[in-house]
Design a protein around this motif. Sequence first.
Motif, PDB file in Angstrom:
ATOM      1  N   GLY A  24       0.867  -1.170   0.000  1.00  0.00           N
ATOM      2  CA  GLY A  24       0.000   0.000   0.000  1.00  0.00           C
ATOM      3  C   GLY A  24       0.904   1.219   0.000  1.00  0.00           C
ATOM      4  N   GLU A  25       0.643   2.139  -0.896  1.00  0.00           N
ATOM      5  CA  GLU A  25       1.469   3.339  -0.992  1.00  0.00           C
ATOM      6  C   GLU A  25       0.580   4.567  -1.042  1.00  0.00           C
ATOM      7  OE1 GLU A  25       1.374   1.186  -3.729  1.00  0.00           O
ATOM      8  OE2 GLU A  25       3.141  -0.033  -3.406  1.00  0.00           O
ATOM      9  N   ILE A  26       1.027   5.610  -0.411  1.00  0.00           N
ATOM     10  CA  ILE A  26       0.318   6.885  -0.496  1.00  0.00           C
ATOM     11  C   ILE A  26       1.355   7.998  -0.481  1.00  0.00           C
ATOM     12  CG2 ILE A  26      -0.077   7.040   1.977  1.00  0.00           C
ATOM     13  CD1 ILE A  26      -2.861   8.299   0.974  1.00  0.00           C
ATOM     14  N   VAL A  27       1.148   8.972  -1.353  1.00  0.00           N
ATOM     15  CA  VAL A  27       1.965  10.185  -1.369  1.00  0.00           C
ATOM     16  C   VAL A  27       0.989  11.338  -1.263  1.00  0.00           C
ATOM     17  CG1 VAL A  27       3.588  11.609  -2.659  1.00  0.00           C
ATOM     18  CG2 VAL A  27       3.736   9.110  -2.816  1.00  0.00           C
ATOM     19  N   GLN A  28       1.172  12.165  -0.247  1.00  0.00           N
ATOM     20  CA  GLN A  28       0.243  13.276  -0.044  1.00  0.00           C
ATOM     21  C   GLN A  28       1.012  14.547   0.260  1.00  0.00           C
ATOM     22  OE1 GLN A  28      -2.079  11.530   3.096  1.00  0.00           O
ATOM     23  NE2 GLN A  28      -0.946  12.588   4.694  1.00  0.00           N
ATOM     24  N   GLY A  29       0.454  15.639  -0.199  1.00  0.00           N
ATOM     25  CA  GLY A  29       1.038  16.943   0.074  1.00  0.00           C
ATOM     26  C   GLY A  29       0.664  17.401   1.468  1.00  0.00           C
ATOM     27  N   VAL A  30       1.510  18.227   2.038  1.00  0.00           N
ATOM     28  CA  VAL A  30       1.244  18.793   3.352  1.00  0.00           C
ATOM     29  C   VAL A  30       0.562  20.136   3.149  1.00  0.00           C
ATOM     30  CG1 VAL A  30       2.297  19.596   5.497  1.00  0.00           C
ATOM     31  CG2 VAL A  30       3.216  17.594   4.336  1.00  0.00           C
ATOM     32  N   ASP A  31      -0.524  20.341   3.840  1.00  0.00           N
ATOM     33  CA  ASP A  31      -1.309  21.574   3.767  1.00  0.00           C
ATOM     34  C   ASP A  31      -0.446  22.777   4.147  1.00  0.00           C
ATOM     35  OD1 ASP A  31      -3.021  23.737   4.785  1.00  0.00           O
ATOM     36  OD2 ASP A  31      -4.657  22.314   4.552  1.00  0.00           O
ATOM     37  N   PHE A  32      -0.521  23.838   3.358  1.00  0.00           N
ATOM     38  CA  PHE A  32       0.276  25.047   3.576  1.00  0.00           C
ATOM     39  C   PHE A  32       0.039  25.638   4.967  1.00  0.00           C
ATOM     40  CE2 PHE A  32       0.711  29.717   3.209  1.00  0.00           C
ATOM     41  CZ  PHE A  32       2.070  29.771   2.948  1.00  0.00           C
ATOM     42  N   LYS A  82       5.314  -4.247   7.423  1.00  0.00           N
ATOM     43  CA  LYS A  82       6.348  -3.245   7.670  1.00  0.00           C
ATOM     44  C   LYS A  82       5.879  -1.922   7.088  1.00  0.00           C
ATOM     45  CE  LYS A  82      11.280  -2.447   6.819  1.00  0.00           C
ATOM     46  NZ  LYS A  82      11.289  -1.163   6.160  1.00  0.00           N
ATOM     47  N   MET A  83       6.124  -0.828   7.805  1.00  0.00           N
ATOM     48  CA  MET A  83       5.684   0.488   7.345  1.00  0.00           C
ATOM     49  C   MET A  83       6.876   1.437   7.318  1.00  0.00           C
ATOM     50  SD  MET A  83       2.501   2.742   8.733  1.00  0.00           S
ATOM     51  CE  MET A  83       1.369   1.426   8.315  1.00  0.00           C
ATOM     52  N   ASP A  84       6.941   2.259   6.262  1.00  0.00           N
ATOM     53  CA  ASP A  84       8.005   3.247   6.133  1.00  0.00           C
ATOM     54  C   ASP A  84       7.415   4.608   5.803  1.00  0.00           C
ATOM     55  OD1 ASP A  84      10.454   1.669   6.418  1.00  0.00           O
ATOM     56  OD2 ASP A  84       9.823   0.697   4.562  1.00  0.00           O
ATOM     57  N   TYR A  85       8.089   5.655   6.271  1.00  0.00           N
ATOM     58  CA  TYR A  85       7.696   7.039   6.014  1.00  0.00           C
ATOM     59  C   TYR A  85       8.872   7.755   5.365  1.00  0.00           C
ATOM     60  CZ  TYR A  85       4.214   5.992   9.607  1.00  0.00           C
ATOM     61  OH  TYR A  85       3.210   5.430  10.343  1.00  0.00           O
ATOM     62  N   GLU A  86       8.568   8.667   4.457  1.00  0.00           N
ATOM     63  CA  GLU A  86       9.631   9.434   3.799  1.00  0.00           C
ATOM     64  C   GLU A  86       9.090  10.786   3.383  1.00  0.00           C
ATOM     65  OE1 GLU A  86      13.463   9.289   1.412  1.00  0.00           O
ATOM     66  OE2 GLU A  86      12.518   7.481   2.165  1.00  0.00           O
ATOM     67  N   ALA A  87       9.901  11.820   3.541  1.00  0.00           N
ATOM     68  CA  ALA A  87       9.542  13.151   3.051  1.00  0.00           C
ATOM     69  C   ALA A  87      10.112  13.285   1.642  1.00  0.00           C
ATOM     70  CB  ALA A  87      10.120  14.221   3.961  1.00  0.00           C
ATOM     71  N   LEU A  88       9.284  13.759   0.721  1.00  0.00           N
ATOM     72  CA  LEU A  88       9.683  13.895  -0.685  1.00  0.00           C
ATOM     73  C   LEU A  88       9.490  15.326  -1.157  1.00  0.00           C
ATOM     74  CD1 LEU A  88       7.800  10.827  -2.210  1.00  0.00           C
ATOM     75  CD2 LEU A  88      10.189  10.918  -1.569  1.00  0.00           C
ATOM     76  N   GLY A  89      10.045  15.618  -2.314  1.00  0.00           N
ATOM     77  CA  GLY A  89       9.802  16.897  -2.964  1.00  0.00           C
ATOM     78  C   GLY A  89      10.620  18.025  -2.378  1.00  0.00           C
ATOM     79  N   GLU A  90      10.418  19.188  -2.955  1.00  0.00           N
ATOM     80  CA  GLU A  90      11.121  20.384  -2.526  1.00  0.00           C
ATOM     81  C   GLU A  90      10.792  20.695  -1.069  1.00  0.00           C
ATOM     82  OE1 GLU A  90      11.277  25.054  -3.710  1.00  0.00           O
ATOM     83  OE2 GLU A  90      10.863  23.599  -5.286  1.00  0.00           O
ATOM     84  N   ASN A  91      11.800  20.808  -0.253  1.00  0.00           N
ATOM     85  CA  ASN A  91      11.658  21.096   1.180  1.00  0.00           C
ATOM     86  C   ASN A  91      10.833  20.040   1.915  1.00  0.00           C
ATOM     87  OD1 ASN A  91      13.132  23.496   0.939  1.00  0.00           O
ATOM     88  ND2 ASN A  91      11.305  24.605   0.289  1.00  0.00           N
TER      89      ASN A  91
END
Length: 107
Positions: A24-32, A82-91
Amino acid sequence: MMIITTTPNIEGKEIAEYKGMVFGEIVQGVDFIKDIGASFRNFFGGRSKGYEQELIMGRAEALAEMSERARDLGADAIVGCKMDYEALGENGMMLMITVSGTAVKLK
């Protein structure tokens, strides 16, 4: 209900068949707005409830996606999760959550 566990087996249950790996994969933006609040908390200290809520929702979505893929294989449980977290993208403005495990059919 799909049983999901980090262990290689389920106490009191016997695995009848291994169906294969599921993800299961999810990529979501963080609210400004949440990002601004988190910046203040980073400076002054304290917890970021906005980011924590994003993690909770993202984790639930990734687990639901993995469970659906396991059901499609005819499984009724997932072991070795197993679960992993990662920050992606600019900043680090995007959050990626991945979850994996082995779909199994129980006796």
